[in-house]
Design a protein around this motif. Structure first.
Motif, PDB file in Angstrom:
ATOM      1  N   ILE A 155       0.679  -1.382  -0.334  1.00  0.00           N
ATOM      2  CA  ILE A 155       0.111   0.389  -0.061  1.00  0.00           C
ATOM      3  C   ILE A 155       0.800   1.246   0.359  1.00  0.00           C
ATOM      4  N   VAL A 156       1.608   0.752   0.886  1.00  0.00           N
ATOM      5  CA  VAL A 156       2.675   2.321   1.155  1.00  0.00           C
ATOM      6  C   VAL A 156       3.864   2.765  -0.528  1.00  0.00           C
ATOM      7  N   ALA A 157       3.669   1.587  -1.105  1.00  0.00           N
ATOM      8  CA  ALA A 157       4.451   1.763  -2.394  1.00  0.00           C
ATOM      9  C   ALA A 157       3.956   2.121  -3.265  1.00  0.00           C
ATOM     10  N   LEU A 160       2.939   6.700  -2.129  1.00  0.00           N
ATOM     11  CA  LEU A 160       3.919   6.662  -2.330  1.00  0.00           C
ATOM     12  C   LEU A 160       4.338   7.194  -4.066  1.00  0.00           C
ATOM     13  N   ALA A 161       3.719   6.137  -5.010  1.00  0.00           N
ATOM     14  CA  ALA A 161       4.075   6.452  -6.717  1.00  0.00           C
ATOM     15  C   ALA A 161       3.423   7.904  -7.073  1.00  0.00           C
ATOM     16  N   VAL A 166       2.182  13.026  -8.848  1.00  0.00           N
ATOM     17  CA  VAL A 166       1.020  14.307  -8.862  1.00  0.00           C
ATOM     18  C   VAL A 166       2.198  15.586  -8.331  1.00  0.00           C
ATOM     19  N   ALA A 167       3.462  15.160  -7.411  1.00  0.00           N
ATOM     20  CA  ALA A 167       4.505  16.347  -7.644  1.00  0.00           C
ATOM     21  C   ALA A 167       5.123  16.513  -8.707  1.00  0.00           C
ATOM     22  N   ALA A 282      -7.824   5.813  -1.518  1.00  0.00           N
ATOM     23  CA  ALA A 282      -8.493   5.167  -1.516  1.00  0.00           C
ATOM     24  C   ALA A 282      -7.793   4.060  -0.838  1.00  0.00           C
ATOM     25  N   VAL A 283      -6.863   3.992  -1.526  1.00  0.00           N
ATOM     26  CA  VAL A 283      -6.315   2.944  -1.394  1.00  0.00           C
ATOM     27  C   VAL A 283      -4.529   4.120   0.584  1.00  0.00           C
ATOM     28  N   ALA A 284      -4.356   4.928   0.535  1.00  0.00           N
ATOM     29  CA  ALA A 284      -4.291   6.080   1.313  1.00  0.00           C
ATOM     30  C   ALA A 284      -4.913   5.391   2.623  1.00  0.00           C
TER      31      ALA A 284
END
Length: 434
Positions: A155-157, A160-161, A166-167, A282-284
């Motif tokens: 989930i973290v991967a 972060l992607a 977005v950035a 949603a994943v976050a």
């Protein structure tokens, strides 16, 4: 006599399986969650161009709390976090109050994260989706913490992607303008402080590492390394995302955004990224919910062992080595709250409890001696003052409802002491049997 075990063959020790990377990922899963997708807009409304100042202030308080928590967790590597620290360093009452604040506040946070999942996945059926998410993740946790750590890593991967996309899309677009940062030009002290309180909510997950103290290998070495590593990574990610979104939308545009990261992607001309951001949100939220259920169930376990909660919740599953009864109870309560509650109310209600929890942790760290690994006294002092300042900067309704719940917890502790004293008077041998 060696280590005891509970009846029916249920061991009273959890299994130590988590290394540094697992602990860091669990902390990241709790921190880099739905907060960054939702907190930026209300924080910008409060702070205006002072948003980045608020982010720095929230990070400073979080660093103090993380340092205090790490030193305490290294000395007391047991499930329960500030509940254990407060009890051992400040006395029975403060430990009880910290545990109460954590369980109540974070249960509300669980409901908020579940409702966030529903809002992004299927807005028309947000409550039903929220309940389904709670049930699914409770089953994952029931199967063992190692499986939870592996799922959190994935989930973290993903999150972060999405944040990186977005950035990059914002900063690389021709619409990014550094003049929109305009740091502090229209900010007020009260607005900056309130925004810091909102943003601190997104940092609070590092305590999840400490509450898993009994399941971490070499806790005296692992926990002090994992907490600042997770916090540092989170701060860098939040700063990059905040700067990129501000450069595209500006403080006013960010404050007015319903979905700030989706709006930033759209303003940057990356419309293809909008559904990806929705999925990432949603994943976050799922990642945060997973880590929250872990933390609340472990604190429930610690309090049940000390009979602050019904002792039946202290059982550890003989096969999966998890506090299965505590996890099932937490899952059931959160499912009911998610089915009937309101997202904004759940977040506001939980914030006061979270800050009280960390205030007790900082006060506990203040009492450590140099030989016990005490941090510089300025760190727990600043952390305690920061927690209190952010708590009283919250909207009045949140502060009042939180104070009422904390007072209820204090009353429960007082009634328990009265009951124990009467029982001891009626039967002087009761303490020996306990």
């Amino acid at each position: 006599m060696g280590k005891s075990s509970t009846t029916a063959g249920l061991p009273d020790e959890l299994r130590r399986r988590l290394g540094v990377s697992d602990a860091v990922v669990i902390g990241l899963g709790a921190m880099i969650g739905a907060g960054i997708f939702a907190a930026l807009a209300p924080a910008a409304r409060a702070a205006g161009s002072g948003l980045l100042i608020s982010l720095a202030l929230a990070a400073l308080v979080a660093y103090c709390n993380a340092t205090s928590s790490a030193r305490l967790a290294a000395r007391y590597p047991a499930s329960g976090g500030a509940y254990v620290y407060g009890r051992e360093r400040l006395g029975d009452f403060w430990g009880h109050l910290a545990g109460w604040a954590f369980v109540v506040g974070k249960t509300a946070s669980c409901a908020a994260m579940a409702l966030t999942v529903g809002a992004y996945v299927w807005p028309g059926q947000a409550h039903a989706v929220a309940v389904a998410a709670v049930v699914a993740l409770t089953c994952v946790n029931y199967a063992g913490v190692r499986k939870s750590a592996l799922l959190t890593r994935a989930i973290v991967a993903v999150v972060l992607a999405v944040l990186a996309a977005v950035a990059v899309a914002s900063l690389a677009s021709g619409r990014a303008d550094t003049a929109r940062l305009d740091i502090g030009s229209d900010a007020t002290a009260g607005g900056v402080l309130q925004a810091a309180g909102l943003l601190f909510f997104a940092f609070a997950g590092y305590a999840r590492i400490a509450t898993l103290g009994e399941e971490v290998r070499e806790p005296a070495r692992t926990i002090p390394r994992a907490i600042p590593m997770a916090l540092g990574i989170t701060l860098v990610v939040y700063a990059l995302v905040s700067v990129s979104v501000l450069m595209v939308l500006g403080p006013d545009g960010l404050a007015a955004a319903a979905a700030p990261l989706s709006d930033a992607a759209r303003a940057a001309g990356a419309d293809w990224l909008v559904p990806v951001v929705r999925a990432g949100a949603a994943v976050a939220a799922l990642g945060s919910l997973l880590a929250l259920i872990l933390g609340v169930s472990r604190t429930t376990l610690a309090m049940a062992r000390d009979r602050r909660l019904p002792h039946v919740l202290a059982a550890v599953h003989p096969k999966f080595k998890v506090p299965h009864r505590a996890e099932l109870l937490v899952g059931a309560v959160v499912a009911v709250a998610a089915a009937t509650g309101d997202l904004r109310g759940a977040i506001g209600f939980s914030s006061f409890g979270v800050l009280v929890y960390y205030a007790v942790a900082n006060a506990s760290a203040w009492t450590l001696t140099p030989g016990e690994g005490r941090p510089h006294r300025l760190i727990p002092a600043a952390g305690l003052a920061g927690c209190l300042a952010l708590a009283f900067a919250l909207p009045l309704s949140s502060a009042v409802s939180g104070a009422v719940v904390i007072a209820l917890g204090a009353a429960v502790h007082g009634l328990r002491r009265i009951h124990t004293a009467r029982s001891a008077t009626d039967d002087p041998g009761i303490h020996d049997r306990r």
